[in-house]
Design an enzyme around this catalytic site. Structure first.
Site, PDB file in Angstrom:
ATOM      1  N   GLU A  84       0.902  -1.178   0.194  1.00 20.77           N
ATOM      2  CA  GLU A  84      -0.135   0.020  -0.077  1.00 20.77           C
ATOM      3  C   GLU A  84       0.837   1.258   0.046  1.00 20.77           C
ATOM      4  O   GLU A  84       1.869   1.085   0.508  1.00 20.77           O
ATOM      5  CB  GLU A  84      -1.017   0.038   1.257  1.00 20.77           C
ATOM      6  CG  GLU A  84      -1.814  -1.255   1.344  1.00 20.77           C
ATOM      7  CD  GLU A  84      -2.286  -1.170   2.862  1.00 20.77           C
ATOM      8  OE1 GLU A  84      -3.156  -1.993   3.060  1.00 20.77           O
ATOM      9  OE2 GLU A  84      -2.084  -0.367   3.846  1.00 20.77           O
ATOM     10  N   CYS A 335      -2.490   0.763   9.036  1.00 19.53           N
ATOM     11  CA  CYS A 335      -1.482  -0.071   8.503  1.00 19.53           C
ATOM     12  C   CYS A 335      -1.804  -1.364   8.138  1.00 19.53           C
ATOM     13  O   CYS A 335      -2.067  -2.032   8.938  1.00 19.53           O
ATOM     14  CB  CYS A 335      -0.160  -0.035   9.344  1.00 19.53           C
ATOM     15  SG  CYS A 335       1.095  -0.568   8.847  1.00 19.53           S
TER      16      CYS A 335
HETATM   17  N1  SAH Z   1       7.257  -0.582  11.436  1.00 15.16           N
HETATM   18  C1  SAH Z   1       7.421   0.843  11.257  1.00 15.16           C
HETATM   19  C2  SAH Z   1       6.687   1.613  10.327  1.00 15.16           C
HETATM   20  C3  SAH Z   1       5.133   1.251  10.120  1.00 15.16           C
HETATM   21  S1  SAH Z   1       4.128   1.371  11.137  1.00 15.16           S
HETATM   22  C4  SAH Z   1       7.210   1.350  12.931  1.00 15.16           C
HETATM   23  O1  SAH Z   1       6.725   0.407  13.856  1.00 15.16           O
HETATM   24  O2  SAH Z   1       7.160   2.483  13.293  1.00 15.16           O
HETATM   25  C5  SAH Z   1       3.688   3.109  11.316  1.00 15.16           C
HETATM   26  C6  SAH Z   1       2.919   3.564  12.624  1.00 15.16           C
HETATM   27  O3  SAH Z   1       1.511   3.037  12.812  1.00 15.16           O
HETATM   28  C7  SAH Z   1       3.862   2.784  13.906  1.00 15.16           C
HETATM   29  O4  SAH Z   1       4.090   3.712  15.115  1.00 15.16           O
HETATM   30  C8  SAH Z   1       2.450   1.862  14.162  1.00 15.16           C
HETATM   31  O5  SAH Z   1       2.748   1.490  15.402  1.00 15.16           O
HETATM   32  C9  SAH Z   1       1.418   2.505  13.787  1.00 15.16           C
HETATM   33  N2  SAH Z   1       0.384   1.583  13.858  1.00 15.16           N
HETATM   34  C10 SAH Z   1       0.135   0.647  13.004  1.00 15.16           C
HETATM   35  N3  SAH Z   1      -0.955   0.005  13.350  1.00 15.16           N
HETATM   36  C11 SAH Z   1      -1.738   0.785  13.847  1.00 15.16           C
HETATM   37  C12 SAH Z   1      -3.100   0.874  14.196  1.00 15.16           C
HETATM   38  N4  SAH Z   1      -4.146  -0.331  13.914  1.00 15.16           N
HETATM   39  N5  SAH Z   1      -3.520   1.950  14.896  1.00 15.16           N
HETATM   40  C13 SAH Z   1      -2.760   2.922  15.207  1.00 15.16           C
HETATM   41  N6  SAH Z   1      -1.498   3.045  14.883  1.00 15.16           N
HETATM   42  C14 SAH Z   1      -1.076   2.013  14.339  1.00 15.16           C
END
Ligand code: SAH
Length: 348
Positions: A84, A335
């Site tokens: 995505e 995400c």
């Molecule tokens: N792996 C990296 C980048 C991708 S996730 C990381 O962990 O930072 C990007 C951000 O979105 C991260 O802070 C992650 O914890 C958050 N995130 C993922 N799924 C989420 C959700 N369902 N609700 C809120 N934040 C989420």
């Protein structure tokens, strides 16, 4: 391809080495997706390139608009994997328009964060540097169609599917091409890499001589609570040390992301401990993200009241805190959510 690789490709196609820069200018500078329109290259060179190379290896298979300036692309890679990329347009208080993209670095993810849709299926594979950058080319096509005054990205956040620092070499190659004068010529300070917190890789990125912004996903104030949400937690002390090192090397402020999960890490006591944790950090920024609901995660989104109390506690303590506005809830914005849906559709 970086400039050396483009040079080899051009020479292999009977071109002259200096034409690599012209090709790079078309591809990255102008984001031209037809060899035939690269008019300062000879017809012969264009034909040879056309026969040997493809400018895109992936295709856009889904496009969802939120109606509030957010568009999400579902992109199918050559082997059927789906990733995505998201485009977000917003007008800031000072009237400036900001166009940000959030791009992916892996199909799936190995980190296994409990609240994250990308983590649910594990890691499928790393993206190549080309696949990371191709997302920008697809977005460029989209932006041309939108025909708005601001017709190119102002910011890139590497915060889509995957853990960027787990795919370090390809990430670094992509960022190098993004930043290079002969490449996209996109300022490092307008690029943010978000990581779950891999201490050694944070240090390695700090030593590359670039000024990319770093965002660290914290989500917990001690290792027990953090590990409950992030099973691959490398340890808070090590992560914060590495973050300090990043700041010392690059002089770029580090941002801490904190996903608020209802009843898990969103209480007042935790807010106070978060203040203690980030207070010594040079000019810390905290971005609070109320969890986006993810099916089968068994986790809940926080109440509005909890978000407000938590935010206020940080603000009163002098922390520079922002609540990430929920954008594009209708576009499966958390995400990995669009991909899960696309994969379910194609398997079912
Ligand atoms: N792996 C990296 C980048 C991708 S996730 C990381 O962990 O930072 C990007 C951000 O979105 C991260 O802070 C992650 O914890 C958050 N995130 C993922 N799924 C989420 C959700 N369902 N609700 C809120 N934040 C989420």
């Amino acid at each position: 391809m970086n400039l050396d690789e483009l040079r080899e490709a051009v020479v292999a196609c009977n071109g002259k080495p200096f034409q690599a820069k012209q090709l790079a200018q078309w591809l990255y500078g102008k984001r031209e997706l037809e060899f035939d329109r690269m008019t300062n290259l000879s017809k012969e060179l264009r034909n040879n390139l056309q026969q040997r190379y493809r400018l895109l290896t992936s295709t856009v298979v889904a496009r969802e608009e939120s109606g509030e300036g957010t568009t999400k692309l579902g992109i199918r890679l050559h082997d059927g994997m789906i990733i995505e990329a998201v485009l977000m347009r917003e007008t800031r208080a000072d009237g400036a328009e900001r166009v940000t993209t959030c791009i992916s670095t892996q199909a799936g993810c190995a980190m296994g964060c409990r609240f994250c849709a990308s983590g649910q299926l594990g890691l499928k594979r790393h993206l190549s540097a080309g696949e990371i950058l191709e997302q920008l080319l697809h977005l460029s096509v989209l932006m041309r169609e939108q025909a708005q005054a601001v017709d190119w990205l102002t910011n890139v956040v590497v915060m889509g599917m995957g853990e960027p620092l787990h795919n370090f070499d390809n990430l670094l190659k992509a960022l190098t091409i993004l930043n290079a004068e002969w490449g996209f010529h996109f300022g490092a300070r307008r690029v943010t890499v978000s990581t779950v917190g891999l201490p050694d890789r944070i240090r390695q990125l700090a030593e590359q001589g670039y000024q990319f912004n770093l965002a660290i996903s914290l989500h917990g104030v001690d290792d027990a609570s953090r590990t409950a949400l992030i099973p691959t937690n490398a340890g808070l002390a090590k992560i914060l040390d590495a973050a300090k090192y990043y700041f010392e090397q690059t002089r770029r402020e580090v941002t801490f992301e904190y996903t608020l999960v209802g009843g898990k890490n969103d209480d007042l006591d935790t807010a106070q401990r978060l203040v203690e944790l980030v207070k010594d950090f040079p000019r810390a920024n905290v971005n609070l993200i109320p969890m986006n609901p993810v099916e089968n995660s068994g986790l809940e989104t926080p109440t509005t009241e909890a978000v407000n109390v938590f935010t206020e506690e940080l603000r009163l303590a002098g922390v520079n805190v922002h609540v990430r506005r929920r954008r594009g809830r209708r576009v499966q914005a958390a995400c990995g959510q669009l991909r899960l849906k696309l994969e379910e559709a194609s398997s079912g």
